[in-house]
Scaffold this active site. Structure first.
Site, PDB file in Angstrom:
ATOM      1  N   HIS A   1     -35.323  11.811  26.826  1.00 61.57           N
ATOM      2  CA  HIS A   1     -34.280  10.791  26.851  1.00 61.57           C
ATOM      3  C   HIS A   1     -33.425  11.091  28.084  1.00 61.57           C
ATOM      4  CE1 HIS A   1     -34.668   9.581  22.403  1.00 61.57           C
ATOM      5  NE2 HIS A   1     -35.674  10.375  22.681  1.00 61.57           N
TER       6      HIS A   1
ATOM      7  N   GLU B   1     -40.550  10.418  16.272  1.00 62.86           N
ATOM      8  CA  GLU B   1     -41.227   9.806  17.417  1.00 62.86           C
ATOM      9  C   GLU B   1     -42.546  10.497  17.783  1.00 62.86           C
ATOM     10  OE1 GLU B   1     -38.116   8.078  20.412  1.00 62.86           O
ATOM     11  OE2 GLU B   1     -37.392   9.995  19.698  1.00 62.86           O
TER      12      GLU B   1
ATOM     13  N   HIS C   1     -41.932  13.626  26.269  1.00 65.91           N
ATOM     14  CA  HIS C   1     -41.091  12.447  26.057  1.00 65.91           C
ATOM     15  C   HIS C   1     -39.649  12.916  26.174  1.00 65.91           C
ATOM     16  CE1 HIS C   1     -38.851  10.336  22.627  1.00 65.91           C
ATOM     17  NE2 HIS C   1     -38.744   9.569  23.677  1.00 65.91           N
TER      18      HIS C   1
END
Ligand SMILES: *[C@@H]1O[C@H](CO)[C@@H](O)[C@H](O)[C@H]1NC(C)=O
Ligand SMILES: *[C@@H]1O[C@H](CO)[C@@H](O)[C@H](O)[C@H]1NC(C)=O
Ligand SMILES: *[C@@H]1O[C@H](CO)[C@@H](O)[C@H](O)[C@H]1NC(C)=O
Ligand SMILES: *[C@@H]1O[C@H](CO)[C@@H](O)[C@H](O)[C@H]1NC(C)=O
Length: 215
Positions: free
Chosen positions: A130, A109, A128
């Site tokens: 999750h 990613e 980034h």
């Protein structure tokens, strides 16, 4: 298992002190980047999968991020310098003789990072994560809005933080891996265009992801 503050400091300093070829600027942002990796882990903002990167202060066309390893385990020896134009790993940040296939595998990613840096020249860092807690907000289309002054980077846009949905992107030939993961420039570009003035954060629908850019 959590890494104690003392372990974090020794993980960080030992390798930095023995290598030392990168510039002082790169060394300084690398220390900040490793601190950020370890703090985000301790605060449980990132787990095995989130990542943070910084733009190379010596070359605005490059960024620095760990190869694919849990943020808690990041050290100066896991940092890689990437080309922003194609997210290609160039060399280990603290050992420029390690190039090509000798560099351990990168996060798939990383196009999240490369395309945001490419689109927004004033952004110096990208995170980034999750984050399970924000997953429902993206799923029902409710963006986040700052409720206290110290949460200013969340912004106060009327509809809250923008929400990125990969399903809204029309696939093309260079976008074969068209799914929740931002593994190519097509999806990365679409994501980078989702940011709006007034919010440094985008929620990613379906990936329980949450992104933040720092200017
Ligand atoms: C850099 O990497 C090369 C190849 O793995 C290795 O031989 C060398 O010892 C490393 N240099 C440093 C300073 O770690
Ligand atoms: C290092 O950082 C300083 C302060 O941001 C900047 O003025 C200088 O140009 C940088 N050095 C290099 C080699 O980019
Ligand atoms: C800056 O980075 C770009 C992309 O990796 C590279 O092509 C260029 O040669 C670099 N510039 C310098 C001065 O190293
Ligand atoms: C940063 O750059 C973006 C894209 O060019 C722009 O929309 C935004 O207003 C800039 N932010 C600041 C604080 O300059």
């Amino acid at each position: 298992m959590k890494v104690s503050a003392l372990e974090t400091i020794s993980l960080l300093l030992a390798p930095v002190l023995v290598s030392g070829s990168p510039s002082q600027n790169v060394t300084q942002v690398s220390i900040d980047l490793l601190d950020a990796n370890h703090i985000l882990h301790l605060l449980e903002v990132v787990d095995a999968y989130g990542h943070i990167s910084v733009r190379n202060p010596d070359n605005e066309s490059q960024f620095i991020m760990s190869f694919a390893i849990a943020p808690a385990s990041a050290t100066s020896q896991t940092l890689v310098t990437y080309d922003i134009s194609n997210a290609t790993p160039l060399h280990l940040t603290f050992n420029e003789s390690v190039v090509g296939e000798d560099i351990p595998p990168s996060f798939s990613e990383r196009f999240i990072h490369s395309q945001i840096y490419a689109a927004q020249p004033n952004v110096t860092s990208v995170i980034h994560s999750h984050t399970i807690e924000v997953l429902p907000f993206a799923a029902v289309g409710v963006g986040l809005r700052a409720q206290i002054g110290s949460a200013g980077s969340i912004g106060t846009l009327t509809n809250g933080t923008p929400i990125f949905d990969f399903n809204s992107v029309v696939p093309d030939d260079s976008d074969q891996l068209h799914d929740l993961f931002i593994r190519n420039p097509v999806l990365g570009d679409a994501l980078s265009r989702t940011f709006e003035d007034g919010s440094d954060i985008v929620l990613m629908k379906g990936l329980s992801s949450y992104l933040e850019c720092f200017e």
